[in-house]
Design a protein around this motif. Structure first.
Motif, mmCIF file in Angstrom:
data_model
loop_
_atom_site.group_PDB
_atom_site.id
_atom_site.type_symbol
_atom_site.label_atom_id
_atom_site.label_comp_id
_atom_site.label_asym_id
_atom_site.label_seq_id
_atom_site.Cartn_x
_atom_site.Cartn_y
_atom_site.Cartn_z
ATOM 1 N N ARG A 56 -2.324 14.239 7.563
ATOM 2 C CA ARG A 56 -1.017 14.701 7.086
ATOM 3 C C ARG A 56 0.111 13.901 7.737
ATOM 4 N NH1 ARG A 56 3.248 17.110 8.263
ATOM 5 N NH2 ARG A 56 2.658 17.330 10.456
ATOM 6 N N ILE A 57 -0.048 13.634 9.040
ATOM 7 C CA ILE A 57 0.957 12.831 9.750
ATOM 8 C C ILE A 57 1.045 11.438 9.137
ATOM 9 C CG2 ILE A 57 1.450 11.695 11.960
ATOM 10 C CD1 ILE A 57 0.282 14.201 13.347
ATOM 11 N N CYS A 58 -0.105 10.846 8.868
ATOM 12 C CA CYS A 58 -0.121 9.505 8.265
ATOM 13 C C CYS A 58 0.509 9.515 6.880
ATOM 14 C CB CYS A 58 -1.546 8.964 8.210
ATOM 15 S SG CYS A 58 -2.223 8.497 9.814
ATOM 16 N N ARG A 59 0.237 10.586 6.113
ATOM 17 C CA ARG A 59 0.845 10.689 4.777
ATOM 18 C C ARG A 59 2.364 10.788 4.885
ATOM 19 N NH1 ARG A 59 -3.576 14.149 3.669
ATOM 20 N NH2 ARG A 59 -2.264 15.977 4.057
ATOM 21 N N GLU A 60 2.813 11.591 5.839
ATOM 22 C CA GLU A 60 4.256 11.772 6.019
ATOM 23 C C GLU A 60 4.929 10.455 6.427
ATOM 24 O OE1 GLU A 60 7.187 13.938 9.249
ATOM 25 O OE2 GLU A 60 5.275 14.905 8.770
ATOM 26 N N LEU A 61 4.333 9.746 7.386
ATOM 27 C CA LEU A 61 4.906 8.474 7.827
ATOM 28 C C LEU A 61 4.831 7.422 6.727
ATOM 29 C CD1 LEU A 61 3.557 8.284 11.489
ATOM 30 C CD2 LEU A 61 5.869 8.867 10.743
ATOM 31 N N THR A 62 3.733 7.436 5.969
ATOM 32 C CA THR A 62 3.599 6.480 4.862
ATOM 33 C C THR A 62 4.695 6.697 3.830
ATOM 34 O OG1 THR A 62 1.197 6.326 5.164
ATOM 35 C CG2 THR A 62 2.075 5.661 3.024
ATOM 36 N N ALA A 63 5.003 7.955 3.544
ATOM 37 C CA ALA A 63 6.073 8.254 2.588
ATOM 38 C C ALA A 63 7.415 7.716 3.090
ATOM 39 C CB ALA A 63 6.155 9.763 2.353
ATOM 40 N N GLN A 64 7.649 7.818 4.392
ATOM 41 C CA GLN A 64 8.902 7.303 4.952
ATOM 42 C C GLN A 64 8.924 5.770 4.909
ATOM 43 O OE1 GLN A 64 10.077 9.055 8.691
ATOM 44 N NE2 GLN A 64 9.269 11.053 8.125
ATOM 45 N N VAL A 65 7.760 5.146 5.128
ATOM 46 C CA VAL A 65 7.686 3.684 5.003
ATOM 47 C C VAL A 65 7.993 3.270 3.566
ATOM 48 C CG1 VAL A 65 6.124 1.693 5.061
ATOM 49 C CG2 VAL A 65 6.102 3.359 6.932
ATOM 50 N N SER A 101 0.835 -1.208 0.000
ATOM 51 C CA SER A 101 0.000 0.000 0.000
ATOM 52 C C SER A 101 0.865 1.251 0.000
ATOM 53 C CB SER A 101 -0.928 -0.003 1.216
ATOM 54 O OG SER A 101 -1.835 -1.083 1.151
ATOM 55 N N ALA A 102 1.891 1.264 0.863
ATOM 56 C CA ALA A 102 2.764 2.441 0.939
ATOM 57 C C ALA A 102 3.478 2.685 -0.389
ATOM 58 C CB ALA A 102 3.773 2.272 2.063
ATOM 59 N N SER A 103 3.898 1.613 -1.059
ATOM 60 C CA SER A 103 4.594 1.743 -2.343
ATOM 61 C C SER A 103 3.668 2.303 -3.416
ATOM 62 C CB SER A 103 5.155 0.391 -2.782
ATOM 63 O OG SER A 103 6.075 -0.099 -1.833
ATOM 64 N N LYS A 104 2.340 2.080 -3.248
ATOM 65 C CA LYS A 104 1.361 2.600 -4.203
ATOM 66 C C LYS A 104 0.784 3.942 -3.751
ATOM 67 C CE LYS A 104 -0.013 -2.093 -5.472
ATOM 68 N NZ LYS A 104 -1.087 -3.127 -5.382
ATOM 69 N N SER A 105 1.423 4.565 -2.736
ATOM 70 C CA SER A 105 1.010 5.880 -2.193
ATOM 71 C C SER A 105 -0.368 5.828 -1.567
ATOM 72 C CB SER A 105 1.070 6.957 -3.289
ATOM 73 O OG SER A 105 2.391 7.078 -3.781
ATOM 74 N N ILE A 106 -0.793 4.662 -1.109
ATOM 75 C CA ILE A 106 -2.037 4.545 -0.342
ATOM 76 C C ILE A 106 -1.699 4.823 1.116
ATOM 77 C CG2 ILE A 106 -3.883 2.989 0.367
ATOM 78 C CD1 ILE A 106 -3.429 1.438 -2.236
ATOM 79 N N VAL A 107 -2.344 5.844 1.681
ATOM 80 C CA VAL A 107 -1.996 6.275 3.039
ATOM 81 C C VAL A 107 -2.332 5.180 4.042
ATOM 82 C CG1 VAL A 107 -2.386 8.008 4.825
ATOM 83 C CG2 VAL A 107 -2.362 8.680 2.408
ATOM 84 N N LEU A 108 -1.363 4.854 4.886
ATOM 85 C CA LEU A 108 -1.552 3.818 5.901
ATOM 86 C C LEU A 108 -2.296 4.378 7.102
ATOM 87 C CD1 LEU A 108 1.972 2.112 5.870
ATOM 88 C CD2 LEU A 108 -0.090 1.399 4.658
ATOM 89 N N LEU A 109 -3.092 3.539 7.730
ATOM 90 C CA LEU A 109 -3.808 3.929 8.938
ATOM 91 C C LEU A 109 -2.853 3.907 10.130
ATOM 92 C CD1 LEU A 109 -7.088 1.873 8.398
ATOM 93 C CD2 LEU A 109 -6.712 4.309 7.931
ATOM 94 N N PRO A 110 -3.190 4.617 11.201
ATOM 95 C CA PRO A 110 -2.306 4.621 12.382
ATOM 96 C C PRO A 110 -2.018 3.213 12.910
ATOM 97 C CG PRO A 110 -3.938 6.357 12.561
ATOM 98 C CD PRO A 110 -4.312 5.558 11.365
ATOM 99 N N GLY A 111 -3.029 2.337 12.921
ATOM 100 C CA GLY A 111 -2.818 0.978 13.407
ATOM 101 C C GLY A 111 -1.840 0.212 12.541
ATOM 102 N N GLU A 112 -1.869 0.453 11.225
ATOM 103 C CA GLU A 112 -0.941 -0.218 10.319
ATOM 104 C C GLU A 112 0.482 0.304 10.503
ATOM 105 O OE1 GLU A 112 -4.230 -1.001 6.741
ATOM 106 O OE2 GLU A 112 -2.944 0.774 6.707
ATOM 107 N N LEU A 113 0.591 1.604 10.737
ATOM 108 C CA LEU A 113 1.912 2.176 11.015
ATOM 109 C C LEU A 113 2.458 1.646 12.341
ATOM 110 C CD1 LEU A 113 1.064 5.807 9.903
ATOM 111 C CD2 LEU A 113 2.773 4.342 8.816
ATOM 112 N N ASN A 114 1.581 1.489 13.314
ATOM 113 C CA ASN A 114 2.006 0.931 14.603
ATOM 114 C C ASN A 114 2.497 -0.505 14.432
ATOM 115 O OD1 ASN A 114 2.201 0.917 17.554
ATOM 116 N ND2 ASN A 114 0.498 -0.509 17.472
ATOM 117 N N ALA A 115 1.844 -1.279 13.557
ATOM 118 C CA ALA A 115 2.276 -2.663 13.303
ATOM 119 C C ALA A 115 3.694 -2.672 12.729
ATOM 120 C CB ALA A 115 1.309 -3.343 12.342
#
Length: 773
Positions: free
Chosen positions: A250-259, A84-98
């Motif tokens: 915006r925070i999720c977008r920023e973290l997703t980009a770093q992922v 999802s992150a590679s396709k620029s789909i924003v990850l949810l907070p729970g997914e980022l926590n995982a």
């Protein structure tokens, strides 16, 4: 998985219970990806790959045996999140926590193994990138519950505080408003409709509030009204809520980009963690059921599985057996009565062969086998109505394919070969098939109850005939494997136990004797002799098993005593430290007595110093043995926290000149140090003699602040009287209160020229060098 491999997997699952055993092993895996990898495990392509994986498992078994465990807490399959992150789909907070939890597990795994003890696992784990920067960024913004933290960014924190304040202001305003308009309201309480605060107005008064109407109660007597005074405040609250949600996105977008930027490293980490988890699952399974890592040999066709047990049979009931063949024995033939355990024996051997080739341990005390490039199994009834094949036809169809593919690197499992047709023809066909496969030098494990086939096996140099034991008294199989002995059907014994007429049984025995060939009679006599030998072998095997058990118990006892020794050593160190603390307190008391009573004679002070020296325990003998001293060395006296020059040495005693006094101490409390560079003065001879009798340092350690300042005041007065140029004040580091009080006092004294912290060899921050005017 290709159709061919998929078909072979199904064949193994059906023939030797391979899938059920893999499921048992998968129960020790930590997360779904490694579970799937174990469930789909297949024989590896080369012996090198199998040996490599088994080497990992061997280290894992030793790791588990030592009571260690690779912590996989929080590990999940993060591959969908990476996609999802590679396709620029924003990850949810729970997914980022995982992902953060996964990286924490990666960091633990990198540090889990010791290079000397588990070199392969340590090297493999070290290839992972813990992505600490990404993990810390996610942890700083998202809590363990999978929610974005209020203080994730200054903007989010400010808007969250503003929202909280806006809600509080509206709540206060609403209480005053409802009191003011109580006569027009059904109730003075407020309620929330779609996130907006409203009042419950009497229906006739609903238009008198202005604002917006949100609905009517079921009775129609009350109406939910948002007064005009509430509208602006509600709008502000909703606006702040929207701004907060936008900031969170915006925070999720920023973290997703770093992922996404770290997706390659994360994907590699996932593969590594999956493999490590499968290794540890295999190791835990083998350790739990007393298994071992099999070894491959490429010299000949011999194999050996010592004390082998089938994993799916209750461990309290399973009978351990040793299955083995010699280098020139291509065929292992197993005979015995129906339901006697022949098929279990075949399945156990076949299962162990496949597990070893797939890089898995086996449940045996020792295992060694050749490397096979192909494996074939013909077990069970494959009768096919769809293809109009009988049981015999189905078997022959499969055996035909086996014969076409057989070579010296082929492993073949055949259950009841030649069964399902005329006994004479079936036995003849079975003997011919086995002879062909033996000529191909394939490894064959087969079962039969045909006498003709057993006779073929007995006569063939490349065949080992064996059987499974049957207890004629209980009419039950014992499941014990008997190599070199062909088993009978025990039909007469079973008939006798079932009360068949003795005359019938006697007649049957006569008919059997008449029809038996001399060769068959000779074989029966030989087997009786072999059984006697087997009984002796069994007694020997029992001794071996007992030795194995005693060895395991001894190892467990050894580990227990090692643990006790470590505990005792820790307790001893704790008690020693407590004793040292007690002795230090006694030393401080003696020093305090000396300082508080300056009138004490010099010889009495020396006696007190000797008493302090005697308080030091004998734990430093080793240090004394390693460090040698000579007259003239400048040393630190550990027990007195003083220093001076060695004047004389006798065995383990030294005379040290410190603070103008000679002190006899043991060498094990001395440490060599650099002679301090104290500025030399040229006082008058009379004053010099006076100064020498005055101690050039004051020890305040152990005193309270007020007590220490009083002692400092008396000491500095004496220092001025004795014309001292430089003195050393020992206050220790501690909490720093005493040091601060001493420095504050020195700043106020007009007799002090300067002061500074002592050098590294003079006490560092625990002491102060004072220069007097």
């Amino acid at each position: 998985m290709s159709d061919k491999r998929s078909g072979f997997k199904k064949q193994m699952d059906r023939s030797i219970d391979y899938a059920a055993v893999l499921e048992q092993i998968a129960g020790y895996a930590a997360f779904s990806r490694s579970v799937a990898m174990i469930r789909n495990a297949m024989p590896l392509e080369t012996v090198q790959l199998a040996r490599e994986q088994l080497d990992f498992v061997q280290e894992g078994m030793e790791y588990v045996r030592l009571g260690k465990d690779l912590s996989m807490g929080g590990v999940t399959d993060i591959e969908p999140f990476l996609d999802s992150a590679s396709k620029s789909i924003v990850l949810l907070p729970g997914e980022l926590n995982a992902i953060a939890l996964f990286l924490s597990a990666v960091r633990r795994a990198v540090q889990a193994f010791e290079e000397e003890r588990e070199p392969r696992l340590a090297e493999y784990a070290a290839t992972m990138d813990p992505c600490d920067k990404l993990r810390k960024k996610i942890e700083a913004m998202i809590d363990l519950g999978g929610d974005i933290k209020e203080d994730a960014t200054p903007t989010l924190y400010g808007r969250t505080q503003a929202l909280r304040q806006a809600k509080a202001d509206l709540s206060v305003f609403a209480r005053g408003y409802t009191k003011q308009h109580a006569t027009r309201l059904m109730d003075t309480t407020t309620t929330t409709i779609q996130g907006r605060l409203c009042v419950l107005a009497k229906t006739p008064e609903k238009n008198s509030f202005g604002g917006m109407i949100h609905g009517t109660s079921q009775s129609g007597m009350a109406t939910y009204v948002e007064p005009r005074e509430f509208v602006v405040r509600n709008n502000k609250i909703q606006s702040l809520a929207l701004e907060i949600e936008e900031e969170k996105r915006r925070i999720c977008r920023e973290l997703t980009a770093q992922v996404a930027a770290s997706a390659l490293a994360l994907g590699s980490d996932l593969e590594t963690m999956t493999f490590l988890d499968t290794v540890m699952a295999r190791a835990k399974w083998a350790n739990r059921y007393d298994g071992c890592v099999p070894k491959f040999q490429t010299r000949d066709h011999s194999f050996r599985f010592a004390h082998a047990r089938h994993p799916l049979i209750d461990e309290q009931k399973v009978v351990a057996n040793t299955y083995a063949s010699q280098k020139d024995q291509f065929c292992l033939m197993i005979s015995g009565p129906n339901m006697g355990g022949k098929t279990v024996t075949l399945k156990t051997i076949g299962l162990f062969v496949v597990l070893a080739h797939a890089g898995f341990p086996v449940l045996a005390h020792d295992a060694m086998l050749p490397w096979y490039t192909s494996m074939w199994f013909d077990i069970g009834d494959d009768q096919s109505i769809e293809n109009n094949l009988s049981t015999f036809s189905s078997h022959m169809s499969k055996i035909a394919r086996i014969c076409q593919a057989a070579n010296e690197h082929t492993f073949i499992l055949l259950d009841e070969i030649g069964n399902g047709t005329d006994p004479l023809e079936g036995a003849s066909l079975a003997s011919a098939i086995l002879a062909y496969l033996i000529d191909c030098q394939s490894t064959i494990v087969t079962s039969t109850h045909y006498d003709q086939v057993k006779e073929f096996g007995k006569a063939d140099l490349h065949t080992l005939v064996s059987s499974v034991e049957f207890d004629v008294e209980t009419l039950r199989p014992t499941y014990r494997y008997l190599p070199g002995i062909s088993g009978g059907s025990f039909a007469f014994a079973i008939a006798s136990q079932l009360q068949l007429e003795p005359a019938i049984i006697a007649h049957a025995r006569t008919l059997k004797e008449e029809n038996m060939k001399e060769s068959q009679k000779a074989l029966e006599r030989l087997e009786i002799e072999q059984k006697e030998v087997m009984k002796k072998q069994e007694r020997f095997d029992v001794l071996i098993q007992n030795a194995h058990r005693i060895q395991k118990e001894a190892e467990a006892e050894k580990q227990k005593w090692i643990g006790k020794r470590e505990t005792l050593e820790a307790e001893y160190e704790h008690e020693l430290e407590a004793m040292l603390d007690e002795k230090r307190e006694e030393a401080r008391a003696i020093l305090a007595k000396m300082k508080n009573h300056p009138e004490v004679k010099v010889h009495e002070q020396i006696e007190s110093l000797h008493a302090i020296n005697d308080l030091a325990p004998e734990q430093k003998e080793e240090k004394a043995a390693k460090e040698t001293f000579a007259v003239g060395d400048y040393v630190h006296i550990d027990s007195l926290n003083a220093h001076g020059e060695i004047l004389e040495i006798r065995k383990k005693q030294a005379t040290v000149l410190t603070n103008g006094m000679k002190v006899n101490v043991k060498t094990n409390v001395l440490t060599k140090m650099k002679r301090p560079n104290v500025p030399k003065t040229a006082p008058k001879p009379r004053l010099e003699r006076v100064t020498k009798r005055f101690p050039l340092e004051l020890n305040l350690i152990g005193m309270r602040v007020e007590e220490g300042l009083n002692a400092l005041d008396r000491y500095l007065d004496q220092a001025i009287v004795h014309k001292a140029i430089s003195v050393r004040i020992i206050h220790g580091m501690g909490t720093g209160k005493l040091r601060k009080a001493v420095w504050d006092d020195l700043r106020k004294r007009n007799t002090v020229k300067s002061f500074e912290s002592a050098g590294p060899n003079e006490g560092g921050l625990g002491a102060t060098i004072v220069t007097l005017k």
